[in-house]
Scaffold this motif. Structure first.
Motif, mmCIF file in Angstrom:
data_model
loop_
_atom_site.group_PDB
_atom_site.id
_atom_site.type_symbol
_atom_site.label_atom_id
_atom_site.label_comp_id
_atom_site.label_asym_id
_atom_site.label_seq_id
_atom_site.Cartn_x
_atom_site.Cartn_y
_atom_site.Cartn_z
ATOM 1 N N HIS A 1 -8.347 -2.275 -10.612
ATOM 2 C CA HIS A 1 -7.209 -1.182 -10.340
ATOM 3 C C HIS A 1 -7.775 -0.222 -9.570
ATOM 4 N N ALA A 2 -8.809 -0.270 -8.879
ATOM 5 C CA ALA A 2 -9.278 0.605 -7.833
ATOM 6 C C ALA A 2 -8.457 0.270 -6.687
ATOM 7 N N PHE A 3 -7.973 -1.199 -6.322
ATOM 8 C CA PHE A 3 -7.202 -1.340 -5.331
ATOM 9 C C PHE A 3 -5.852 -0.650 -5.242
ATOM 10 N N ARG A 4 -5.254 -0.632 -6.387
ATOM 11 C CA ARG A 4 -3.936 -0.112 -6.485
ATOM 12 C C ARG A 4 -4.179 1.465 -6.206
ATOM 13 N N LYS A 5 -5.142 2.006 -6.564
ATOM 14 C CA LYS A 5 -5.375 3.562 -6.162
ATOM 15 C C LYS A 5 -5.837 3.596 -4.821
ATOM 16 N N THR A 6 -6.398 2.798 -4.303
ATOM 17 C CA THR A 6 -6.888 2.676 -2.822
ATOM 18 C C THR A 6 -5.529 2.891 -1.998
ATOM 19 N N VAL A 7 -4.656 1.673 -2.232
ATOM 20 C CA VAL A 7 -3.585 1.738 -1.455
ATOM 21 C C VAL A 7 -2.673 2.953 -1.610
ATOM 22 N N ALA A 8 -2.652 3.415 -2.724
ATOM 23 C CA ALA A 8 -1.780 4.656 -2.636
ATOM 24 C C ALA A 8 -2.431 5.801 -1.915
ATOM 25 N N THR A 9 -3.625 5.844 -2.058
ATOM 26 C CA THR A 9 -4.477 6.941 -1.288
ATOM 27 C C THR A 9 -4.585 7.045 0.093
ATOM 28 N N LEU A 10 -4.714 5.585 0.525
ATOM 29 C CA LEU A 10 -4.447 5.214 1.971
ATOM 30 C C LEU A 10 -3.027 5.563 2.552
ATOM 31 N N LEU A 11 -2.240 5.202 1.899
ATOM 32 C CA LEU A 11 -0.907 4.971 2.573
ATOM 33 C C LEU A 11 -0.354 6.762 2.438
ATOM 34 N N ASP A 12 -0.939 7.606 1.639
ATOM 35 C CA ASP A 12 -0.548 8.927 1.586
ATOM 36 C C ASP A 12 -1.357 9.439 2.736
ATOM 37 N N SER A 13 -2.555 9.350 2.812
ATOM 38 C CA SER A 13 -3.324 9.607 4.104
ATOM 39 C C SER A 13 -2.682 9.187 5.487
ATOM 40 N N ALA A 14 -2.019 8.271 5.324
ATOM 41 C CA ALA A 14 -1.288 8.051 6.697
ATOM 42 C C ALA A 14 0.043 8.603 6.962
ATOM 43 N N GLY A 15 0.276 9.292 5.872
ATOM 44 C CA GLY A 15 1.651 9.959 5.799
ATOM 45 C C GLY A 15 2.961 9.564 5.220
ATOM 46 N N LEU A 16 2.799 8.601 4.622
ATOM 47 C CA LEU A 16 3.915 7.993 3.754
ATOM 48 C C LEU A 16 4.214 8.967 2.613
ATOM 49 N N SER A 17 5.623 8.924 2.483
ATOM 50 C CA SER A 17 6.348 9.847 1.370
ATOM 51 C C SER A 17 5.916 9.274 0.168
ATOM 52 N N ALA A 18 6.065 10.315 -0.916
ATOM 53 C CA ALA A 18 5.962 9.725 -2.374
ATOM 54 C C ALA A 18 6.743 8.637 -2.558
ATOM 55 N N ARG A 19 8.197 8.745 -2.193
ATOM 56 C CA ARG A 19 9.199 7.947 -2.323
ATOM 57 C C ARG A 19 8.756 6.399 -1.943
ATOM 58 N N ASP A 20 8.201 6.409 -0.689
ATOM 59 C CA ASP A 20 7.878 5.058 0.020
ATOM 60 C C ASP A 20 6.578 4.588 -0.926
ATOM 61 N N ILE A 21 5.730 5.374 -1.359
ATOM 62 C CA ILE A 21 4.633 4.700 -1.902
ATOM 63 C C ILE A 21 5.091 4.465 -3.338
ATOM 64 N N ALA A 22 5.895 5.159 -3.814
ATOM 65 C CA ALA A 22 6.245 4.651 -5.272
ATOM 66 C C ALA A 22 7.079 3.430 -5.406
ATOM 67 N N GLU A 23 7.851 3.069 -4.207
ATOM 68 C CA GLU A 23 8.491 1.905 -4.186
ATOM 69 C C GLU A 23 7.441 0.733 -4.053
ATOM 70 N N TYR A 24 6.406 0.963 -3.184
ATOM 71 C CA TYR A 24 5.597 -0.204 -2.654
ATOM 72 C C TYR A 24 4.817 -0.615 -4.121
ATOM 73 N N LEU A 25 4.462 0.492 -4.720
ATOM 74 C CA LEU A 25 3.457 0.380 -5.930
ATOM 75 C C LEU A 25 4.254 -0.194 -7.242
ATOM 76 N N GLY A 26 5.503 0.352 -7.220
ATOM 77 C CA GLY A 26 6.319 0.212 -8.682
ATOM 78 C C GLY A 26 6.218 1.157 -9.372
ATOM 79 N N HIS A 27 5.699 2.381 -9.175
ATOM 80 C CA HIS A 27 5.719 3.663 -10.035
ATOM 81 C C HIS A 27 7.224 3.780 -10.113
ATOM 82 N N ALA A 28 7.314 4.696 -11.315
ATOM 83 C CA ALA A 28 8.651 5.400 -11.677
ATOM 84 C C ALA A 28 8.882 6.307 -10.651
ATOM 85 N N ASN A 29 10.087 6.449 -10.056
ATOM 86 C CA ASN A 29 10.666 7.198 -8.924
ATOM 87 C C ASN A 29 11.120 8.676 -9.861
#
Length: 342
Positions: free
Chosen positions: A287-315
């Motif tokens: 499950h660390a891969f899931r958190k890692t992707v979210a963290t890296l994308l957040d650090s790269a400047g993606l919006s919460a909306r973009d990250i939620a779509e990529y990971l399948g989180h509730a919008n």
């Protein structure tokens, strides 16, 4: 069997379930009286609750959890008492005992099942309020997966790609897939080739693998939540991995066992745990891969909306959940991960 016969069979099954509930719950109230007389035992109420869940859309894995919790945790301690005798102090003692013997997660499951049972009793007029609502909250210290840094991820993938045992178990591509998409392990092992579009570089994640008591491993054609279903753009490295894999993997599953069957999520996690210990990768859970992707994308400047779509989180809002495309933003996510996961 024809479609009309299947529909008729389903309707008959639901009707029988409702009748069974009605027969079971008749003991809950006194005929002709205004005052509830809850004489049903906890065991009877519990089985009525399970019957009601069998007739709705509760996922098989959840139904299995309810059954296991009732049979293993609640009924041995509490089954012979009547609903009337299930006072708040007694319920609190029950939950506290389960926590002491089996831990906070089991106590939370027991509380959830009890809440559903007594909610059913309230709806039938047997009692006026749900006593489970008066119980103390259950605190649980979380020791979940932790995100790793970009350099740690690069080191990890280099080790994975050269490990003979992971290659022997055909787990290298699976780890690559999870590291590039941040998907859940159940989503990855449920993936079928019909959900992979190599020409457009997209993958559709909408199913998961669960273990159901009495049935074994089941590919459940919906994800963990309503937001789980999504189509994402793949990073370029992952597209190369899956294109090469398509040439050598037969059957419908993208990541089957070496024998071509559904992978077991628990066995997969065990194999990865052994690998990370062998490779000196520390406590990096799947499950660390899931958190890692979210963290890296957040650090790269993606919006919460973009990250939620990529990971399948509730919008964050109903408008986004219902009306916005779930493929929006995944192209940018894939482009960034193409630079990160190399």
């Amino acid at each position: 069997m024809s479609a009309s016969k299947r529909i008729a069979t389903k309707k008959a099954g639901r009707r029988r379930a409702v009748e069974a509930i009605e027969r079971a719950l008749i003991e809950l109230t006194k005929n002709g009286g205004d005052t509830p007389a809850p004489t049903m035992t906890i065991a009877q109420l519990g089985h009525a609750f399970l019957t009601s869940k069998a007739g709705d859309r509760t996922a098989p894995a959840t139904q299995a959890l309810y059954t296991r919790t009732l049979d293993k945790l609640i009924l041995p301690r509490f089954g012979s008492l009547t609903v009337k005798e299930a006072t708040v102090p007694r319920l609190q003692s029950l939950v506290d005992g389960i926590r002491a013997d089996h831990g906070p997660a089991s106590a939370k499951s027991a509380r959830s099942v009890l809440s559903g049972m007594f909610a059913l009793a309230v709806r039938t007029g047997a009692i006026q309020r749900n006593p489970v609502r008066e119980l103390e909250g259950i605190r649980q210290a979380r020791d979940g997966a932790k995100a790793i840094t970009r350099s740690e991820l690069e080191f990890l993938l280099a080790a994975v790609r050269t490990d003979f045992r992971l290659s022997e178990l055909d787990l290298v591509d699976l780890i690559e897939f999870m590291a590039a998409t941040g998907c859940r392990v159940g989503e990855a092992i449920a993936l079928q080739w019909e959900d992979v579009d190599l020409s457009n570089g997209t993958v559709r994640l909408h199913a998961t693998v669960v273990r159901v008591v009495g049935r074994g491993l089941v590919r459940q054609d919906h994800g963990k939540t309503a937001a789980s279903g999504r189509t994402i753009q793949m990073p370029s490295r992952l597209l190369e991995v899956l294109s090469a894999r398509r040439e050598r993997i037969t059957g419908s599953l993208v990541f089957p066992t070496v024998l071509g069957n559904l992978r077991d999520p628990q066995n997969t996690s065990r194999d990865w745990r052994e690998a990370r210990e062998r490779l000196g990768l520390g406590d990096v859970k799947l499950h660390a891969f899931r958190k890692t992707v979210a963290t890296l994308l957040d650090s790269a400047g993606l919006s919460a909306r973009d990250i939620a779509e990529y990971l399948g989180h509730a919008n964050p809002s109903m408008t986004q959940d219902v009306y916005m495309s779930k493929t929006a933003g995944t192209a940018r996510a894939a482009a960034l991960l193409s630079e990160i996961v190399v």
